[in-house]
Scaffold this active site. Sequence first.
Site, short mmCIF file in Angstrom:
data_model
loop_
_atom_site.label_atom_id
_atom_site.label_comp_id
_atom_site.label_asym_id
_atom_site.label_seq_id
_atom_site.Cartn_x
_atom_site.Cartn_y
_atom_site.Cartn_z
N SER A 55 12.58 -10.04 3.11
CA SER A 55 13.24 -10.06 4.42
C SER A 55 14.01 -11.34 4.58
O SER A 55 13.68 -12.36 3.98
CB SER A 55 12.19 -9.99 5.51
OG SER A 55 11.41 -11.17 5.44
N LYS A 56 15.04 -11.27 5.42
CA LYS A 56 15.90 -12.44 5.53
C LYS A 56 15.23 -13.62 6.23
O LYS A 56 15.67 -14.74 6.11
CB LYS A 56 17.24 -12.08 6.16
CG LYS A 56 17.21 -11.68 7.59
CD LYS A 56 18.65 -11.47 8.07
CE LYS A 56 18.65 -10.81 9.43
NZ LYS A 56 19.89 -10.16 9.76
N ARG A 57 14.14 -13.36 6.93
CA ARG A 57 13.42 -14.47 7.56
C ARG A 57 12.81 -15.38 6.49
O ARG A 57 12.68 -16.57 6.69
CB ARG A 57 12.28 -13.95 8.45
CG ARG A 57 12.71 -13.02 9.52
CD ARG A 57 12.85 -13.69 10.89
NE ARG A 57 13.61 -12.85 11.78
CZ ARG A 57 14.94 -12.89 11.92
NH1 ARG A 57 15.64 -13.80 11.25
NH2 ARG A 57 15.57 -12.08 12.73
#
Length: 477
Positions: free
Chosen positions: A255-257
Site C-alpha cells: 500500500s502507498k502508506r
Amino acid sequence: MAFEEVRVRVAPSPTGDPHVGSAYATLFNYVYAKKFGGKLILRIEDTDQARAKASSEKQIMTCLKWLGLQWDEGPDCGGEYGPYRQSERKHIHRQYVDKLLAKGSAYRCFCTAEELNLVREEQKKEGKKTSYNRKCRELSPAITEKNIAAGKPFVVRMKIPVDGITSFVDQIRGTIEIANELIDDQVLIKSDGFPTYHLANVVDDHLMKISHVIRAEEWISSTPKHVLLYQAFGWEMPQFIHLPLLRNTDRSKISKRKNPISLDFYRRKGILPNALVNFLALMGWSYSSDREIFTIEEMIEKFELKDINLGGPIFDLKKLTWMNQQYLQRLPEEEFVHYLRSEVFSKEYLSKIFQVIVERIDTFDQFFDKASYFFGPPAAVSFDEICPKTRDKEQLVNMLSGLLELLDEQYVWEMVHLQENMDQHRNKIGWKPGEYLVPIRMILTGRKDSPPLSKTMEILGRELSRQRLRDWIDAVS
Ligand code: GLU
C-alpha cells in the site's frame, strides 16, 4: 488445451498512479506469452467513469514500455480484437447482457440507493452479512416494463443460483470452491449504463480469446462470479492463475502508506528498468537457489507456471536497491552514459530547468549550486529553520500533511492547478502566503531562493515533490 494459441492479457484500471502490481502481473503474462509464442494483450479497464483518468492510462503505457514489457495488441497499436479500451466497448457489453436477460439469467433491479442502504442497515443490525435481498429478482415482466416506461433508473443483476457450489481450478492453487449462497446477485450493468468489472472482464476475455488469466491473488474472490458468467453464456473458460500478492515489510498488502507503489517513483529514483524487472520476477518465482540475477530471456526459457512461489513476497526497498546496485555495477560505459543522458539529463528535463534557472545564474559553474535539487536530494532543513514564528510544530505538520493529502489526489501535475490547489488550501486554513510557501519551498529545494514554487513543483514532478514532503513529515513526527 482447446484454445488455439496462448493469449494472455493485462487489464489495468487507469485510476491512479501506474502501480508496481500492474508491472508485476504484466511481467508474468509477458513471460508466459513469449515462452509459448503467444500474444500479450493490453486492455484498459476504464468502466469506472468516476475514477478513470486519461493521464493515468498514458502513464501506465509509458511505464510498461520503459520496463520493456511490450504488448502485441492494445489501444495504441490496435489488433484484431479491438477496441481495447473498455469504455469503447459499452455497446458490446450491452448486447451480451441482453442475451442474459433474454435467457432469464439476469434481471433488472429498480431498487434505489436509499432502499439498498436500509436493507444493509437492517442486516447489519441483525449481525448478518450484507447482501442484496433480491427484491426485484422475481418482478413480473409487466411491472418491469411499466418501470422502464416510467423512466425508473435500474441496474442489471445476475441471478446467482441460490444453492449449490461454484468451483474452479487455479493452475497453481488447485480447486477453489465457494457456496453459492455466499455470492451476491452481482450488478452487471450499472445505472449509468456502464458495465461492471465482472461483466466487462468476462465478455472481453471471451471475445479476445484469452486462454490464460494470470492476475493477482486479490481477484480470487471475483473468479466464482466470473465462472458463473461463463456458465450462463455457455462459454469455454480460460485457465486461471492467481499470482501471490505483493506485501509491505510488515506482510500487509502492498500500500502507498507503507511503500511507494508508483512505477514513476522508481523511475525517478534512478532504478534501472532491468533491475526492477528482475526484482519483480523474484517476487513470485526463482531462477535457482543460488542465482538471483537473471535476464528476462533467461526467465522465459526456464519459466513454468508450476514453479510460481505462493509464499507472500515482500516488496523490500532495501533488496531492490541492492539489486539495482548489482545492475549498475555491470552497466557498460556506453549504457551508463546513455542512461544519464536519457533519464537524468534528458533534453526535455533540461529545457524545463532552463526556463527557471537561466535568469538565476551568471556563469555555468553556478548551475549546480542553483539547480542541484532538480538532480538529487535537497539540502536537509530542520524544523527550526523552516517553521514560521507564528506557528508551532503541530500546526506545521498538520498543514504539510493536509497539503500532501491534496497532492496525492492531484494527477494533472501542472503549475496552474498546483497553484490553485495550494491557494485554496492556504485560504482554507487561514495561513499567510509567506508562512505557507517558505516551509514548502525549503523542504522541496533546501533553499529560500528557488523559482516560483508551483513551477518548481511542476518540474520536479509528482513523485519527487510528494516524496520530499512525506519524508520530511515522517522525519519530524
Ligand atoms: N481491472 C482489473 C485490475 O485493475 C483487472 C483484474 C484482472 O486481471 O482481471 O487489475
